[in-house]
Design a protein around this motif. Sequence first.
Motif, PDB file in Angstrom:
ATOM      1  N   ASP A 188       0.505  -1.417   0.127  1.00  0.00           N
ATOM      2  CA  ASP A 188      -0.108  -0.085   0.035  1.00  0.00           C
ATOM      3  C   ASP A 188       0.979   0.887  -0.137  1.00  0.00           C
ATOM      4  OD1 ASP A 188       0.683  -0.674   2.329  1.00  0.00           O
ATOM      5  OD2 ASP A 188      -0.989  -0.379   3.857  1.00  0.00           O
ATOM      6  N   ILE A 189       2.429   1.148   0.478  1.00  0.00           N
ATOM      7  CA  ILE A 189       2.822   2.324   0.589  1.00  0.00           C
ATOM      8  C   ILE A 189       3.652   2.473  -1.245  1.00  0.00           C
ATOM      9  CG2 ILE A 189       5.548   3.315   0.784  1.00  0.00           C
ATOM     10  CD1 ILE A 189       4.256   2.270   4.254  1.00  0.00           C
ATOM     11  N   HIS A 191       2.814   1.050  -3.980  1.00  0.00           N
ATOM     12  CA  HIS A 191       2.319   1.054  -5.295  1.00  0.00           C
ATOM     13  C   HIS A 191       1.076   2.697  -4.822  1.00  0.00           C
ATOM     14  CE1 HIS A 191       2.200  -2.547  -6.607  1.00  0.00           C
ATOM     15  NE2 HIS A 191       3.354  -2.386  -6.576  1.00  0.00           N
ATOM     16  N   LYS A 192       1.424   3.998  -4.040  1.00  0.00           N
ATOM     17  CA  LYS A 192       0.445   4.708  -3.623  1.00  0.00           C
ATOM     18  C   LYS A 192       0.430   5.678  -4.226  1.00  0.00           C
ATOM     19  CE  LYS A 192      -0.051   7.628  -0.144  1.00  0.00           C
ATOM     20  NZ  LYS A 192       0.202   9.254   1.261  1.00  0.00           N
ATOM     21  N   PRO A 193      -0.570   5.833  -5.307  1.00  0.00           N
ATOM     22  CA  PRO A 193      -1.289   6.610  -6.626  1.00  0.00           C
ATOM     23  C   PRO A 193      -0.708   8.297  -5.498  1.00  0.00           C
ATOM     24  CG  PRO A 193      -2.599   5.916  -5.826  1.00  0.00           C
ATOM     25  CD  PRO A 193      -2.109   5.049  -5.037  1.00  0.00           C
ATOM     26  N   ARG A 195       1.878  11.281  -3.887  1.00  0.00           N
ATOM     27  CA  ARG A 195       2.881  12.070  -2.810  1.00  0.00           C
ATOM     28  C   ARG A 195       2.409  10.951  -1.524  1.00  0.00           C
ATOM     29  NH1 ARG A 195       4.876  16.064  -4.415  1.00  0.00           N
ATOM     30  NH2 ARG A 195       6.773  16.743  -3.663  1.00  0.00           N
ATOM     31  N   LEU A 196       4.378  10.832  -1.019  1.00  0.00           N
ATOM     32  CA  LEU A 196       3.949   9.902  -0.303  1.00  0.00           C
ATOM     33  C   LEU A 196       4.371  10.783   1.169  1.00  0.00           C
ATOM     34  CD1 LEU A 196       6.838   6.833  -1.026  1.00  0.00           C
ATOM     35  CD2 LEU A 196       3.823   6.792  -1.268  1.00  0.00           C
ATOM     36  N   THR A 197       3.731  10.359   2.886  1.00  0.00           N
ATOM     37  CA  THR A 197       4.300  11.209   3.792  1.00  0.00           C
ATOM     38  C   THR A 197       6.064  11.055   3.432  1.00  0.00           C
ATOM     39  OG1 THR A 197       3.473   9.048   5.417  1.00  0.00           O
ATOM     40  CG2 THR A 197       2.091  10.638   4.719  1.00  0.00           C
ATOM     41  N   GLU A 200       6.091   7.371   5.066  1.00  0.00           N
ATOM     42  CA  GLU A 200       6.222   6.330   4.207  1.00  0.00           C
ATOM     43  C   GLU A 200       7.620   6.532   3.669  1.00  0.00           C
ATOM     44  OE1 GLU A 200       1.073   6.197   3.639  1.00  0.00           O
ATOM     45  OE2 GLU A 200       2.146   7.814   2.491  1.00  0.00           O
ATOM     46  N   TRP A 201       8.069   7.439   3.109  1.00  0.00           N
ATOM     47  CA  TRP A 201       9.392   7.912   2.443  1.00  0.00           C
ATOM     48  C   TRP A 201      10.152   7.053   3.256  1.00  0.00           C
ATOM     49  CZ3 TRP A 201      10.392   7.675  -2.623  1.00  0.00           C
ATOM     50  CH2 TRP A 201      11.756   8.473  -2.615  1.00  0.00           C
ATOM     51  N   ARG A 270       1.407   4.714 -15.484  1.00  0.00           N
ATOM     52  CA  ARG A 270       0.687   3.808 -14.026  1.00  0.00           C
ATOM     53  C   ARG A 270      -0.773   4.249 -14.849  1.00  0.00           C
ATOM     54  NH1 ARG A 270       3.811   1.025 -13.139  1.00  0.00           N
ATOM     55  NH2 ARG A 270       5.106   1.715 -11.174  1.00  0.00           N
ATOM     56  N   TYR A 272      -2.842   6.423 -12.840  1.00  0.00           N
ATOM     57  CA  TYR A 272      -3.482   7.571 -12.471  1.00  0.00           C
ATOM     58  C   TYR A 272      -2.303   8.992 -13.341  1.00  0.00           C
ATOM     59  CZ  TYR A 272       0.313   5.729  -9.495  1.00  0.00           C
ATOM     60  OH  TYR A 272       1.529   5.612  -8.808  1.00  0.00           O
TER      61      TYR A 272
END
Length: 328
Positions: A188-189, A191-193, A195-197, A200-201, A270, A272
């Motif tokens: 879920d991190i 493939h997160k469409p 920006r990452l937090t 998460e980064w 992708r 998105y």
Amino acid sequence: MLVVDLDLSGRGAVETARHALAPHRRAGTPSLFLLRDSSAHCLMQANALGARETLPADAPPALLLDTVGAMLGLMGEAGEGARIERHFVAASAALADLLDAAGSGGRLPITAINDSIEALNRAADGGDLNAWLDMVWRHDDATYQHCLLVSGIAAAFAQRLGFREADRRLITGAAVLHDVGKARIPLDILHKPGRLTAAEWEVVQRHPQIGHDMLVAEGGFDPMVLAVALSHHEHLDGSGYPHGLRGAQIPDPVRMITICDIYAALIERRAYKQPMPPEEAYAVLVEMQGKLDRDLVRVFGDVVLAGSIARLGRYRASAPGRGVGKVA
Ligand SMILES: [Fe+2]
Ligand SMILES: [Fe+2]
């Protein structure tokens, strides 16, 4: 060709099929898989078992026959496309085996890794990277697509640089394994469409060390393959991660894979985001002054632009400065 109609939801059935189909995967025999459900997992399993095409198991008979007909027609072609396609099927099945094993914590399948390296290098022999890219776009699993892209591009890069066979194997193998640590990063991190937090980064940035440690634990890998897994996000000016290495601390094979990796991330497709055209993606590399090896970037242009250098010049003259996104 093979038509495979199996329930892939059970691990036992998948293992049996994997074993039974192994010789056909290695031979690059085209297979059509009929899927009992349309989940990403089922599709991934079919890819891992060597599917070239998939259809829902309840597809109308006419569609089934059309697909078989098209695949048989394709097999009759003796051209360059058919040759690369054969290597592509073998490489993608072997890579799926690798990703599967890495994700489940199993031992890394050395035979599959070697099969994929061989298939990638033979596909690169003809120097037609575009045929490879066209095939990659058929796979919609993001990690898998990235792996096929970076390794296909790296194989073409090594071929272009005139490396001898042993060095080509090393570069292609390093590319195949460069992101193996991502198999342990939550999907879920990964493939997160969007920006990452920051948190998460931080998790994503652990993948080089994780991958490196997996390869060390497995044992038997060339030190250069370990270096690529650990350092492919380092930049020559010290701005990369995980260790902020600089200049001479980053060996040439690592520099090569870094270039392939950034370029692949830019042209990836992708749901998105629009893929970046090759000329534009190459311009981003050129603008990363001080971070990437200039000489290698220049040769890389011959690999990925194949004659469109003139168009690139026009692009650069008209395009405004572009920021470079972080590429995991
Ligand atoms: Fe990476
Ligand atoms: Fe990567």
